[in-house]
Design an enzyme around this catalytic site. Sequence first.
Site, PDB file in Angstrom:
ATOM      1  N   ARG A  53     -19.605   9.280   1.660  1.00  0.00           N
ATOM      2  CA  ARG A  53     -19.791   8.721   3.001  1.00  0.00           C
ATOM      3  C   ARG A  53     -18.528   8.787   3.865  1.00  0.00           C
ATOM      4  O   ARG A  53     -18.589   9.058   5.048  1.00  0.00           O
ATOM      5  CB  ARG A  53     -20.263   7.259   2.865  1.00  0.00           C
ATOM      6  CG  ARG A  53     -20.416   6.497   4.164  1.00  0.00           C
ATOM      7  CD  ARG A  53     -21.621   6.965   4.970  1.00  0.00           C
ATOM      8  NE  ARG A  53     -22.880   6.802   4.273  1.00  0.00           N
ATOM      9  CZ  ARG A  53     -23.656   5.712   4.330  1.00  0.00           C
ATOM     10  NH1 ARG A  53     -23.268   4.675   5.028  1.00  0.00           N
ATOM     11  NH2 ARG A  53     -24.799   5.666   3.692  1.00  0.00           N
ATOM     12  N   GLU A 112       6.523  -3.280  -5.221  1.00  0.00           N
ATOM     13  CA  GLU A 112       7.542  -4.320  -5.006  1.00  0.00           C
ATOM     14  C   GLU A 112       8.666  -3.861  -4.099  1.00  0.00           C
ATOM     15  O   GLU A 112       9.611  -4.620  -3.882  1.00  0.00           O
ATOM     16  CB  GLU A 112       8.172  -4.709  -6.359  1.00  0.00           C
ATOM     17  CG  GLU A 112       7.210  -5.370  -7.279  1.00  0.00           C
ATOM     18  CD  GLU A 112       7.876  -5.853  -8.556  1.00  0.00           C
ATOM     19  OE1 GLU A 112       9.092  -5.671  -8.726  1.00  0.00           O
ATOM     20  OE2 GLU A 112       7.154  -6.427  -9.382  1.00  0.00           O
ATOM     21  N   GLY A 120      -2.781  -4.009  -4.473  1.00  0.00           N
ATOM     22  CA  GLY A 120      -1.890  -3.014  -5.080  1.00  0.00           C
ATOM     23  C   GLY A 120      -2.436  -2.567  -6.430  1.00  0.00           C
ATOM     24  O   GLY A 120      -2.296  -1.399  -6.808  1.00  0.00           O
ATOM     25  N   SER A 121      -3.058  -3.478  -7.147  1.00  0.00           N
ATOM     26  CA  SER A 121      -3.659  -3.128  -8.441  1.00  0.00           C
ATOM     27  C   SER A 121      -4.745  -2.085  -8.249  1.00  0.00           C
ATOM     28  O   SER A 121      -4.857  -1.132  -9.030  1.00  0.00           O
ATOM     29  CB  SER A 121      -4.277  -4.378  -9.089  1.00  0.00           C
ATOM     30  OG  SER A 121      -3.313  -5.379  -9.225  1.00  0.00           O
ATOM     31  N   THR A 132     -16.455  -5.102   7.819  1.00  0.00           N
ATOM     32  CA  THR A 132     -16.118  -4.053   6.845  1.00  0.00           C
ATOM     33  C   THR A 132     -15.140  -3.061   7.485  1.00  0.00           C
ATOM     34  O   THR A 132     -15.037  -2.973   8.708  1.00  0.00           O
ATOM     35  CB  THR A 132     -17.370  -3.298   6.386  1.00  0.00           C
ATOM     36  OG1 THR A 132     -17.986  -2.721   7.533  1.00  0.00           O
ATOM     37  CG2 THR A 132     -18.347  -4.236   5.726  1.00  0.00           C
ATOM     38  N   HIS A 173       4.662 -10.334  -0.674  1.00  0.00           N
ATOM     39  CA  HIS A 173       5.342  -9.032  -0.596  1.00  0.00           C
ATOM     40  C   HIS A 173       5.962  -8.786   0.793  1.00  0.00           C
ATOM     41  O   HIS A 173       5.867  -9.632   1.674  1.00  0.00           O
ATOM     42  CB  HIS A 173       4.379  -7.929  -1.013  1.00  0.00           C
ATOM     43  CG  HIS A 173       4.073  -7.981  -2.489  1.00  0.00           C
ATOM     44  ND1 HIS A 173       4.231  -6.921  -3.337  1.00  0.00           N
ATOM     45  CD2 HIS A 173       3.639  -9.002  -3.277  1.00  0.00           C
ATOM     46  CE1 HIS A 173       3.912  -7.268  -4.563  1.00  0.00           C
ATOM     47  NE2 HIS A 173       3.541  -8.539  -4.550  1.00  0.00           N
ATOM     48  N   SER A 225       1.677  -2.846  -2.526  1.00  0.00           N
ATOM     49  CA  SER A 225       0.903  -4.090  -2.491  1.00  0.00           C
ATOM     50  C   SER A 225       1.147  -4.794  -1.159  1.00  0.00           C
ATOM     51  O   SER A 225       2.274  -4.808  -0.661  1.00  0.00           O
ATOM     52  CB  SER A 225       1.325  -5.018  -3.627  1.00  0.00           C
ATOM     53  OG  SER A 225       0.761  -6.305  -3.435  1.00  0.00           O
ATOM     54  N   ARG A 230     -12.615  -1.507  -1.255  1.00  0.00           N
ATOM     55  CA  ARG A 230     -12.290  -1.358   0.170  1.00  0.00           C
ATOM     56  C   ARG A 230     -11.636  -2.621   0.727  1.00  0.00           C
ATOM     57  O   ARG A 230     -11.969  -3.736   0.303  1.00  0.00           O
ATOM     58  CB  ARG A 230     -13.568  -1.094   0.967  1.00  0.00           C
ATOM     59  CG  ARG A 230     -14.172   0.254   0.703  1.00  0.00           C
ATOM     60  CD  ARG A 230     -15.433   0.454   1.491  1.00  0.00           C
ATOM     61  NE  ARG A 230     -16.448  -0.532   1.180  1.00  0.00           N
ATOM     62  CZ  ARG A 230     -17.756  -0.308   1.240  1.00  0.00           C
ATOM     63  NH1 ARG A 230     -18.212   0.868   1.625  1.00  0.00           N
ATOM     64  NH2 ARG A 230     -18.616  -1.253   0.941  1.00  0.00           N
ATOM     65  N   HIS A 249     -17.209   3.530  -3.962  1.00  0.00           N
ATOM     66  CA  HIS A 249     -18.372   3.827  -4.803  1.00  0.00           C
ATOM     67  C   HIS A 249     -18.410   5.237  -5.388  1.00  0.00           C
ATOM     68  O   HIS A 249     -19.368   5.581  -6.073  1.00  0.00           O
ATOM     69  CB  HIS A 249     -19.685   3.612  -4.014  1.00  0.00           C
ATOM     70  CG  HIS A 249     -19.743   2.322  -3.273  1.00  0.00           C
ATOM     71  ND1 HIS A 249     -20.141   1.143  -3.860  1.00  0.00           N
ATOM     72  CD2 HIS A 249     -19.432   2.019  -1.984  1.00  0.00           C
ATOM     73  CE1 HIS A 249     -20.087   0.165  -2.960  1.00  0.00           C
ATOM     74  NE2 HIS A 249     -19.646   0.654  -1.821  1.00  0.00           N
TER      75      HIS A 249
HETATM   76  C1  LIG Z   1       5.015  -3.425  -9.622  1.00  0.00           C
HETATM   77  C2  LIG Z   1       3.680  -3.981  -9.219  1.00  0.00           C
HETATM   78  N1  LIG Z   1       2.580  -3.220  -9.340  1.00  0.00           N
HETATM   79  C3  LIG Z   1       1.370  -3.657  -8.977  1.00  0.00           C
HETATM   80  C4  LIG Z   1       1.192  -4.923  -8.452  1.00  0.00           C
HETATM   81  C5  LIG Z   1      -0.174  -5.378  -8.077  1.00  0.00           C
HETATM   82  O1  LIG Z   1      -0.304  -5.676  -6.739  1.00  0.00           O
HETATM   83  P1  LIG Z   1      -1.441  -6.710  -6.244  1.00  0.00           P
HETATM   84  O2  LIG Z   1      -0.965  -8.076  -6.590  1.00  0.00           O
HETATM   85  O3  LIG Z   1      -1.541  -6.465  -4.788  1.00  0.00           O
HETATM   86  O4  LIG Z   1      -2.684  -6.352  -6.977  1.00  0.00           O
HETATM   87  C6  LIG Z   1       2.299  -5.762  -8.323  1.00  0.00           C
HETATM   88  C7  LIG Z   1       2.111  -7.121  -7.787  1.00  0.00           C
HETATM   89  O5  LIG Z   1       2.973  -7.867  -7.528  1.00  0.00           O
HETATM   90  C8  LIG Z   1       3.573  -5.294  -8.722  1.00  0.00           C
HETATM   91  O6  LIG Z   1       4.649  -6.079  -8.627  1.00  0.00           O
END
Ligand SMILES: Cc1ncc(COP(=O)(O)O)c(C=O)c1O
Length: 389
Positions: free
Chosen positions: A218, A161, A55-56, A28, A187, A182, A248, A214
């Site tokens: 912590r 990107e 990245g999301s 972890t 990438h 990301s 995480r 969470h």
């Molecule tokens: C502009 C953009 N935002 C967010 C993401 C999301 O990244 P990840 O794939 O790491 O979740 C991407 C992924 O390619 C992206 O191109």
Amino acid sequence: MFYELAMSTWGPEEAEAIARTFASDRTTMGEAVAGFERAFAAYHGRRHAVMVNSGSSANLIAVASFFYRRRDPLKRGDEVLVPAISWATTYHPLQQYGLRLRILDVELDTLNMDVSRLEEALTPRTRAIMAVSILGNPAALDVLRAFADRHGLYFIEDNCESMDAELNGRKAGAFGDVSTFSLFFSHHISTGEGGVALTDDEETFHLLRSLRAHGWTRDLPADSPIFERRQDDFFEAYRFIVPGYNVRPMEFQGAVGAIQLKKLPGFTAQRRRNLALFRSLFAADGRFIIQRENGKSSSFAFTIVLHPEAQLDRGKILAALKSADIGYRIITGGCILRHDVMRHYDYETVGEMKNAYLAHDSGFFVGNAPVDLTPQIHRLREVLDRAGR
Ligand SMILES: Cc1ncc(COP(=O)(O)O)c(C=O)c1O
């Protein structure tokens, strides 16, 4: 494949780092993640970095953090300005937090948000901008930042990107109140999966850390600005302060990230050499619209939009690329308005939407990578010459 969309950037050093981390029994997140965060923030001239598992997820906690600020938090129904071309998870957290999207067209040459529409896009309910730099090419981050400051808007920068791109001597990812990255396989640098959120603001930094783990305390120091620690250690050990997630990263990803970050300047230099060759072969060809560089691109990929007047058939061109063993795909996620998911969104478009549809319907990209792609790019040129007649 002769010309891949993406290639691994890992060498023996990354394999050794993974082996070392697992041998230490630390799976972890721990010191390696913290070390990577410090190095990544410093590389971008920012105060704080929070590493996450994608990245999301970085976009998710970035958006969430604005809802839990003490002063002027975002609220459901507030409006956010976004470009029409990006990846789906640029937009999804905005929808999930109840924001109303105002979607602006992109410029056909940069593929980034058309900032000439900003005044038109602004309403009394506008509270934020989600800026995106497409495929290594900085958006008009300076213009967007100034516009956000002038109108008191939050500025989130999705830089997933465009790591290592620059505008006016500043790194992309140094402009947002929160800027995200990301570290996915294809990438600029990769930890397999992974992401980072950068900020200079102390409260936001603590919120991002809590939201990552969470929603608890912590990970926060005793003098954190976002909660007051009480005497009862039993309760304090499991204290939850915001509705967070578990996004995480794992410790090995921090170790790999640190090695990859050292390689980044060399990777970018090679990507830019490939870009120079691509541009020299395509810039003068009116049939193909390629990305105009704004500032210094870190060139994730090479985009081509077929000029409408050339009346070329994309299907025929893609078939030719396929038989030449050249990988291709839609530009990022295409125009978000073309996707079924929009039925779940609260949104409006700002003015005419033309370029994003054209890029979606008549565009594609081929890969760039931190290796010499001279033979691949020449083959691309030959294939497109033949297919584009
Ligand atoms: C502009 C953009 N935002 C967010 C993401 C999301 O990244 P990840 O794939 O790491 O979740 C991407 C992924 O390619 C992206 O191109």
